[in-house]
Write an enzyme that holds these catalytic residues in place. Structure first.
Site, PDB file in Angstrom:
ATOM      1  CB  CYS A   7      -0.906  -0.030   1.231  1.00  0.00           C
ATOM      2  SG  CYS A   7      -2.368   1.008   1.074  1.00  0.00           S
ATOM      3  CB  THR A   8       0.388   4.827  -0.282  1.00  0.00           C
ATOM      4  OG1 THR A   8      -0.202   4.588  -1.558  1.00  0.00           O
ATOM      5  CG2 THR A   8       1.298   6.040  -0.371  1.00  0.00           C
ATOM      6  N   GLY A   9       0.963   3.954   2.551  1.00  0.00           N
ATOM      7  CA  GLY A   9       1.468   4.262   3.886  1.00  0.00           C
ATOM      8  C   GLY A   9       1.756   3.061   4.768  1.00  0.00           C
ATOM      9  CG  ASN A  10       3.030  -1.254   5.735  1.00  0.00           C
ATOM     10  OD1 ASN A  10       3.987  -1.490   6.461  1.00  0.00           O
ATOM     11  ND2 ASN A  10       2.119  -2.169   5.478  1.00  0.00           N
ATOM     12  CB  SER A  11      -0.626   3.264   8.477  1.00  0.00           C
ATOM     13  OG  SER A  11      -1.544   3.964   7.661  1.00  0.00           O
ATOM     14  CB  CYS A  12      -5.018   1.843   7.050  1.00  0.00           C
ATOM     15  SG  CYS A  12      -6.761   1.684   7.387  1.00  0.00           S
ATOM     16  NE  ARG A  13      -5.963   1.768   1.814  1.00  0.00           N
ATOM     17  CZ  ARG A  13      -5.734   2.613   0.822  1.00  0.00           C
ATOM     18  NH1 ARG A  13      -6.525   2.615  -0.235  1.00  0.00           N
ATOM     19  NH2 ARG A  13      -4.724   3.462   0.864  1.00  0.00           N
ATOM     20  CB  SER A  14      -0.905  -2.940   3.304  1.00  0.00           C
ATOM     21  OG  SER A  14      -0.402  -1.896   4.117  1.00  0.00           O
ATOM     22  CB  SER A  32       1.852  -5.454   4.962  1.00  0.00           C
ATOM     23  OG  SER A  32       2.046  -5.124   6.322  1.00  0.00           O
ATOM     24  CB  THR A  60       6.889  -2.944  12.052  1.00  0.00           C
ATOM     25  OG1 THR A  60       7.257  -3.967  11.122  1.00  0.00           O
ATOM     26  CG2 THR A  60       7.258  -3.381  13.473  1.00  0.00           C
ATOM     27  CG  ASP A  62       8.435  -2.992   8.155  1.00  0.00           C
ATOM     28  OD1 ASP A  62       8.949  -2.305   9.056  1.00  0.00           O
ATOM     29  OD2 ASP A  62       8.006  -4.150   8.335  1.00  0.00           O
ATOM     30  CB  CYS A  79      -4.127   1.758  -1.931  1.00  0.00           C
ATOM     31  SG  CYS A  79      -2.365   1.830  -1.601  1.00  0.00           S
ATOM     32  CB  CYS A  86       3.203  -2.271  -8.407  1.00  0.00           C
ATOM     33  SG  CYS A  86       3.469  -3.955  -7.834  1.00  0.00           S
ATOM     34  CG  ASP A 103      -6.728   5.415   3.123  1.00  0.00           C
ATOM     35  OD1 ASP A 103      -7.032   4.979   4.258  1.00  0.00           O
ATOM     36  OD2 ASP A 103      -5.655   5.981   2.884  1.00  0.00           O
TER      37      ASP A 103
END
Length: 142
Positions: A7-14, A32, A60, A62, A79, A86, A103
Site C-alpha cells: 500500500c502507500t502508507g502501510n498503516s491501514c489497508r495493507s 506488508s 510494523t 515498513d 490501493c 508497483c 482508504d
C-alpha cells in the site's frame, strides 16, 4: 508460500490484509509494506481488526525497500498509489495482483460514519482476501 501486500502508507489497508491472510494459515509467510511507509499503524485499523478477533498491534509499518531483494510468490497491491508504483518493485515476483480498497483513513464526517468506513473496508478486505486464499493459495498447498 511468500506473500507481500503493498500500500502507500502501510498503516491501514495493507496491515488489515496482512492480518487476515496470516489468520487463514499460520504457515504462510506474509508481510506488508508501503511505498511511502508512515512508520506507524493507524489506531482505528488496529481497533477494527481487534474487533474482528485479530491482533495486528505488533505489526510494523515498513518501507517496500526492506523487501526488494526477496523472492515472492505474490505481491498484492491494495490501493491505487501502490499499484501505480508497483513497477519499481525490483524483487523476483511470480504473481502481481491488484485488489483495490477505499482508504478509510480519508473518510470525513461524524465519528460514527468514519468508524463505519473502517468496518466496511475491513469487511471488504476480509471477504476479498478469503476468496483469494480459498481459490488461489489453498489449492497450491494441497
Amino acid at each position: 508460500m511468500k506473500i507481500l501486500i503493498l500500500c502507500t502508507g502501510n498503516s491501514c489497508r495493507s496491515q488489515m490484509a496482512h492480518g487476515f491472510m496470516q489468520s487463514y494459515n499460520k504457515d504462510l509467510y506474509v508481510r506488508s509494506a508501503g511505498t511511502e511507509a508512515s512508520g506507524k499503524l493507524n489506531v482505528d485499523a488496529v481497533k477494527a481488526m481487534k474487533e474482528a478477533g485479530i491482533d495486528i498491534s505488533h505489526h510494523t509499518s515498513d518501507s517496500v525497500e526492506k523487501y526488494l531483494g526477496d523472492e515472492w510468490d505474490y505481491v498484492i497491491t491494495v490501493c491505487g498509489g501502490a499499484n501505480e508504483n508497483c513497477p519499481v518493485f525490483m524483487g523476483k515476483v511470480e504473481h502481481r495482483l491488484h485488489m483495490g480498497f477505499d482508504d478509510p483513513s480519508h473518510a470525513t464526517g461524524t465519528d460514527e460514519f468514519i468508524w463505519s468506513e473502517f468496518i466496511r473496508v475491513r469487511d471488504e478486505i476480509k471477504e476479498t482476501f478469503y476468496k483469494f486464499y480459498k481459490e488461489e493459495i489453498e489449492p497450491q498447498l494441497l
